[in-house]
Design a protein around this motif. Structure first.
Motif, PDB file in Angstrom:
ATOM      1  N   PHE A 228     -52.563  -7.825 -26.781  1.00 43.82           N
ATOM      2  CA  PHE A 228     -52.257  -7.971 -28.163  1.00 43.82           C
ATOM      3  C   PHE A 228     -52.767  -9.016 -28.710  1.00 43.82           C
TER       4      PHE A 228
ATOM      5  N   ASP B  93     -52.046  -8.750 -43.243  1.00 46.81           N
ATOM      6  CA  ASP B  93     -51.183  -8.846 -42.134  1.00 46.81           C
ATOM      7  C   ASP B  93     -51.729  -7.301 -41.114  1.00 46.81           C
TER       8      ASP B  93
ATOM      9  N   TYR C 106     -49.835  -5.766 -38.961  1.00 46.00           N
ATOM     10  CA  TYR C 106     -47.804  -5.560 -39.115  1.00 46.00           C
ATOM     11  C   TYR C 106     -47.653  -4.562 -37.915  1.00 46.00           C
ATOM     12  N   ASP C 107     -48.957  -3.966 -37.273  1.00 48.21           N
ATOM     13  CA  ASP C 107     -48.276  -3.581 -35.409  1.00 48.21           C
ATOM     14  C   ASP C 107     -48.183  -4.395 -34.519  1.00 48.21           C
TER      15      ASP C 107
ATOM     16  N   ALA D 214     -45.426  -6.556 -34.892  1.00 45.03           N
ATOM     17  CA  ALA D 214     -44.000  -6.200 -34.786  1.00 45.03           C
ATOM     18  C   ALA D 214     -44.051  -6.002 -33.219  1.00 45.03           C
ATOM     19  N   TYR D 215     -44.754  -6.072 -32.424  1.00 45.97           N
ATOM     20  CA  TYR D 215     -45.164  -5.246 -31.210  1.00 45.97           C
ATOM     21  C   TYR D 215     -45.419  -6.709 -30.663  1.00 45.97           C
TER      22      TYR D 215
ATOM     23  N   LEU E 143     -41.521  -8.092 -31.022  1.00 44.71           N
ATOM     24  CA  LEU E 143     -40.866  -6.523 -29.668  1.00 44.71           C
ATOM     25  C   LEU E 143     -41.011  -7.344 -28.426  1.00 44.71           C
ATOM     26  N   TYR E 144     -42.000  -7.541 -27.989  1.00 45.84           N
ATOM     27  CA  TYR E 144     -41.641  -8.176 -26.237  1.00 45.84           C
ATOM     28  C   TYR E 144     -41.688  -8.985 -26.167  1.00 45.84           C
TER      29      TYR E 144
ATOM     30  N   ASN F 198     -41.807   1.584 -19.575  1.00 45.30           N
ATOM     31  CA  ASN F 198     -42.676   1.236 -20.022  1.00 45.30           C
ATOM     32  C   ASN F 198     -43.426  -0.330 -19.672  1.00 45.30           C
TER      33      ASN F 198
ATOM     34  N   VAL G 298     -47.059   7.767 -29.165  1.00 44.38           N
ATOM     35  CA  VAL G 298     -47.079   6.765 -29.810  1.00 44.38           C
ATOM     36  C   VAL G 298     -48.595   5.311 -29.382  1.00 44.38           C
TER      37      VAL G 298
ATOM     38  N   GLN H 287     -49.512   1.695 -28.457  1.00 41.47           N
ATOM     39  CA  GLN H 287     -49.499   0.565 -29.204  1.00 41.47           C
ATOM     40  C   GLN H 287     -51.028  -0.107 -29.764  1.00 41.47           C
TER      41      GLN H 287
ATOM     42  N   PRO I   6     -40.712   3.377 -25.072  1.00 37.98           N
ATOM     43  CA  PRO I   6     -39.189   3.698 -25.636  1.00 37.98           C
ATOM     44  C   PRO I   6     -39.742   2.536 -26.284  1.00 37.98           C
ATOM     45  N   LEU I   7     -40.143   1.263 -26.097  1.00 39.37           N
ATOM     46  CA  LEU I   7     -40.786   0.413 -26.876  1.00 39.37           C
ATOM     47  C   LEU I   7     -42.224   0.902 -27.117  1.00 39.37           C
ATOM     48  N   ALA I   8     -42.466   1.296 -27.054  1.00 39.82           N
ATOM     49  CA  ALA I   8     -43.412   2.074 -27.824  1.00 39.82           C
ATOM     50  C   ALA I   8     -43.178   2.337 -29.549  1.00 39.82           C
ATOM     51  N   ILE I   9     -41.965   3.613 -28.688  1.00 43.29           N
ATOM     52  CA  ILE I   9     -41.767   4.027 -30.195  1.00 43.29           C
ATOM     53  C   ILE I   9     -40.885   3.379 -30.808  1.00 43.29           C
ATOM     54  N   THR I  10     -39.843   2.480 -30.305  1.00 40.69           N
ATOM     55  CA  THR I  10     -38.879   1.502 -31.267  1.00 40.69           C
ATOM     56  C   THR I  10     -40.602   0.906 -31.812  1.00 40.69           C
ATOM     57  N   GLY I  11     -41.212   0.279 -31.587  1.00 43.21           N
ATOM     58  CA  GLY I  11     -42.102  -0.711 -31.946  1.00 43.21           C
ATOM     59  C   GLY I  11     -43.159   0.033 -33.295  1.00 43.21           C
ATOM     60  N   SER I  12     -43.357   1.156 -33.321  1.00 43.32           N
ATOM     61  CA  SER I  12     -43.385   1.272 -34.082  1.00 43.32           C
ATOM     62  C   SER I  12     -42.785   1.950 -35.482  1.00 43.32           C
TER      63      SER I  12
ATOM     64  N   LEU J  31     -40.190  -0.609 -35.795  1.00 45.62           N
ATOM     65  CA  LEU J  31     -40.490  -1.996 -36.234  1.00 45.62           C
ATOM     66  C   LEU J  31     -41.522  -2.590 -37.446  1.00 45.62           C
ATOM     67  N   THR J  32     -43.107  -1.688 -36.671  1.00 45.59           N
ATOM     68  CA  THR J  32     -43.883  -2.231 -37.456  1.00 45.59           C
ATOM     69  C   THR J  32     -43.294  -1.785 -39.253  1.00 45.59           C
TER      70      THR J  32
ATOM     71  N   VAL K 221     -41.258  -4.541 -39.811  1.00 47.43           N
ATOM     72  CA  VAL K 221     -42.488  -5.759 -40.347  1.00 47.43           C
ATOM     73  C   VAL K 221     -43.234  -5.759 -41.573  1.00 47.43           C
ATOM     74  N   ARG K 222     -43.708  -4.430 -42.332  1.00 51.67           N
ATOM     75  CA  ARG K 222     -44.510  -4.818 -42.860  1.00 51.67           C
ATOM     76  C   ARG K 222     -43.836  -4.600 -44.470  1.00 51.67           C
TER      77      ARG K 222
ATOM     78  N   LEU L 104     -43.108  -9.070 -44.602  1.00 53.98           N
ATOM     79  CA  LEU L 104     -44.031  -9.750 -44.560  1.00 53.98           C
ATOM     80  C   LEU L 104     -44.308  -9.396 -46.419  1.00 53.98           C
TER      81      LEU L 104
END
Lengths: 468, 321
Positions: free
Chosen positions: A217, A405, A407-408, A411-412, A415-416, A456, B29, B31, B140-146, B148-149, B152-153, B156
């Motif tokens: 990212f 923005d 957003y993806d 968000a990532y 998260l990370y 992951n 998914v 990322q 798992p975090l990629a799915i969680t992030g989707s 979360l996006t 966040v949208r 914001l």
């Protein structure tokens, strides 16, 4: 060879198996040297010769400092340090020199630009200097107890000190007085398994799950592409890069400490939760500790430290940090980065000399945020070596408010970056009763980390500090 | 402590694999671009049956082709990478497609060893084969992030709209941005952010590309890449695959510059048009790009339809390719 690659895993397993074979335990140091040379040679075998040359300089000069004529001690030490610096300058700073003083068509300039940058040269050169200074000053140990009178055994020990693979290409920078006294026979039963396991797991987690994912990212911080990003996205990218560089380097250091532990050697911690620092001084006591302590012991103190008046102290701080910046890379931006930190340290010192107040909790939090923001902003110079691009980035932060923005990405990045935040928060709250009660569930946290490493991990990327 | 950690880890793994087997996520998914490439490659590698009759091998330029409009085709066009990655994947497959379409634009970029080694590492390959939830698209975090996006949208947009009541609405850089494009080492093989609406940036990107395309490529490099491609093409043909080359349209200012011409000439020398099939390039004029290289959606669709039309008319591919 990367710590997170299969060839390394194979090398590690073979080395570990052979190292603890009882019948050949007297060759332990030799086994580790061979393994380290294979580790270093894996990507570019020819550069092993340079490593051996650098080691040879330090073997010979340190031996003659100890066993040569007393009247020649100082001269030998100066020659040894100068040779180390010469090798470093030739391989690391020739391109900078060429760009500054030659045009691109000049044959000398062209030659200088094509000189390869040997991986880890900044680290093993500093370790050599540490050896020479330590044996010359005898400040930390008695040479007769640590430097072997036999030239062959001394050569073996010094080569081992410089080339031991866990620290060879990205530190921590070992100091002779910490490492040499540890050399000796090691037994399997002496391994602190839990300590090594924890370091390895945290290290691999920070590298493979946090840093390797964030890097895909923060890649966007590249000219001119960042210009199409919104203010919020640009800020998120910057925050992400700050977390990435921490996870990457702290992860590497933790892996190095864990690996050394498997062979019975102890390295000092290289990171101590740097992002909780509430002053720049504190930050440099927590970030890349082996470098900052090296610079303090072998540069700042010899320059006079704070013993020669306030103005001299500020100048010494600036010199130390600018050279520290240049140690990171042969580009003006690294010197500027060091200069920023030097100026911050000097300003902080000036203010603390003038204003004597005991900060409350609110002020501490504010100072902590300020230090974090400054440090994060300064990382831009690592990512964008062209200073004009850094200014462009800052301009975009100001003017791109109305761009949509991503957003993806935001968000990532959040998260990370979360593990890095939690890592620091957990340390801050470690004495709270809740955390003390949680200690017995510690293994569950390590299990989750292991689970995420397996499921992951990001795409394999080399460690950021390899380039230094 | 170590034992308990491993036990707990095993429990987590079993629970995760069981959960993923029960839920069966409809779509993997991605990322970011790398993962998108990885998923595309894994889908092809582990696919069974005969659905992969036609495969397109390319860089981010042909990754813009709209695969929904190309039934019966599979894309091994990877953003930020080169044709050699797709061809390396094909060289590992036991059952090859009937036709392979190879993009010629980004021949100078070499394959990404990290990418293909990761795909075909014996341990990882088998693990992913037997445990599909361990493939890239199911992290798992990629799915969680989707999820979360989405949060966040909402957050914001809410904050921004409260901050700026009367100010203009946020400007999208492109009505429908490409799937997480990003720059790579070689700008040609990258898929940069859509910048068409930002005329200053668009101009900068095109002039950067004009500058690059105005230089003739290193002859030795071009020759060695073509030689490498020739070996791979021979291997495909020996295994009964028909090969067809195609050139993606780019900005009209780049189309006839020395780099484009040198690549074209190089191909014609190594793969003469009288012996190899070429999908005729429709010319670059009229095609709009987002950055000089990558077609905008509308023109990507136009080119896709042209591609499909030509293939439908010529798929018999009379020549012994």
């Amino acid at each position: 060879m990367l710590f997170n690659s299969f060839p390394f895993l194979i090398l590690l397993l073979i080395t570990f198996g052979v190292y603890y074979l009882p019948r050949i335990s007297r060759y332990q140091v030799g086994i580790l040297i061979i393994s380290s040379l294979v580790f270093y040679a894996y990507d570019s075998p020819i550069l092993v010769l340079l490593l051996l040359f650098s080691a040879a300089i330090n073997i010979v000069t340190s031996y003659y400092i100890v066993s040569g004529k007393t009247s020649w001690k100082k001269t030998t030490a100066v020659i040894g340090v100068a040779l180390n610096l010469l090798v470093l300058c030739f391989f690391k700073y020739s391109p900078l020199f060429a760009h500054s003083f030659f045009n691109s068509n000049d044959p000398i300039g062209h030659f200088l630009v094509t000189i390869p940058l040997p991986i880890g040269i900044s680290f093993f050169t500093f370790e050599g200097i540490s050896l020479l200074v330590d044996v010359f000053t005898e400040k930390y140990f008695d040479n007769r107890k640590v430097i072997d009178p036999s030239f062959v055994r001394h050569s073996r020990n010094t080569l081992f000190f410089i080339s031991f693979f866990p620290h060879l290409i990205a530190g921590p920078i070992l100091k002779a007085h910490d490492f040499l006294p540890q050399i000796g026979k090691k037994n399997l039963r002496d391994i602190d398994w839990e300590n090594s396991f924890k370091h390895l797991l945290v290290g691999y987690f920070l590298k493979m799950v946090v840093a390797d994912n964030l890097k895909d990212f923060t890649y966007w911080i590249e000219y001119p592409y960042f210009q199409s990003m919104s203010t919020t996205t640009l800020l998120a990218l910057l925050f992400g890069y700050s977390c990435q560089i921490f996870a990457d380097f702290a992860g590497y250091s933790a892996i190095a400490i864990g690996l050394a532990g498997l062979f019975g050697y102890r390295f000092q911690e290289n990171f101590n939760f740097p992002y909780i620092s509430t002053s720049f001084r504190e930050f440099w006591k927590r970030w890349h500790i082996s470098l900052s302590s090296f610079l303090m012991e072998y540069l700042y103190f010899p320059l006079g430290g704070n013993r020669k008046g306030k103005i001299r102290t500020y100048i010494n701080l600036m010199i130390t940090m600018i050279l520290g910046g240049l140690w990171h890379g042969a580009a003006i931006s690294y010197a500027v980065w060091g200069g920023f930190h030097g100026a911050a340290l000097a300003t902080e010192r000036f203010i603390s000399d003038k204003v004597k107040i005991k900060p409350g909790r609110f002020l501490l939090v504010l100072k902590g945020l300020m230090v974090f923001c400054f440090v994060t902003l300064a990382w831009l110079l690592f990512k964008l070596p062209d200073f004009s691009h850094v200014l462009q980035y800052l301009k975009c932060i100001r003017k791109n408010f109305f761009i949509l923005d991503r957003y993806d990405i935001i968000a990532y990045i959040l998260l990370y970056s979360l593990p890095v935040i939690l890592y620091h928060v957990a340390y801050l709250l470690r004495t709270r009763s809740f955390f003390l009660r949680m200690a017995k569930w510690e293994y569950a946290i390590y299990a989750v980390m292991l689970f995420l490493i397996v499921t992951n991990s990001g795409s394999t990327g080399s460690f950021i500090y390899f380039q230094f | 402590m170590i034992k308990r950690t491993f036990l707990c880890f095993l429990v987590l793994m079993v629970a995760y694999l069981a959960l993923m087997t029960v839920i069966k996520p409809a779509k993997p998914v991605a990322q970011h671009q790398w993962q998108d490439n990885q998923i595309k490659a894994e889908n092809y590698i582990y696919a069974t049956g005969t659905s992969n009759r036609n495969v397109i091998v390319g860089s981010s330029l042909s990754a813009r082709l709209l695969m929904d409009s190309l039934p019966g085709f599979t894309s091994l066009a990877f953003s930020g990478q080169s044709i050699f990655d797709g061809l390396t994947i094909l060289s590992h497959k036991a059952d090859l497609p009937a036709n392979v379409f190879i993009e010629i634009n980004v021949i100078l970029k070499d394959g990404n060893k990290t990418f293909t080694e990761n795909l075909f590492n014996p341990i990882l390959y088998s693990t992913r084969e037997f445990f599909p939830p361990l493939r890239d698209g199911y992290q798992p975090l990629a799915i969680t992030g989707s999820y979360l996006t989405v949060g966040v949208r909402a957050a914001l947009s809410g904050i921004k709209s409260r901050l700026v009541h009367e100010k203009p609405a946020p400007v999208a850089a492109d009505p429908k941005p490409a799937a997480d494009p990003k720059p790579a080492d070689n700008p040609v093989a990258s898929n940069p952010p859509p910048v068409k609406n930002n005329s200053e940036l668009f101009g900068k990107m095109v002039s950067m590309q004009i500058d690059r395309y105005s230089r003739t490529p290193d002859g030795d490099l071009l020759e060695s890449r073509l030689r490498k491609l020739s070996t791979l093409v021979d291997m495909l043909r020996q295994r009964g695959v028909k090969v067809c080359f195609f050139e993606m349209p780019v900005d009209e200012h780049l189309c006839q510059l020395p780099l484009s011409n040198a690549i074209r000439q190089g191909f014609y020398q190594v793969f003469p048009p009288d012996k190899y099939n070429y999908l005729p390039q429709p010319g670059c004029s009229g095609y709009q790009t987002s950055d000089g290289l990558h077609l905008i959606d509308q023109d990507a669709l136009r080119y896709t339809l042209y591609f499909r039309g030509w293939v439908n008319a010529n798929l018999a591919l009379q020549r012994p390719l």
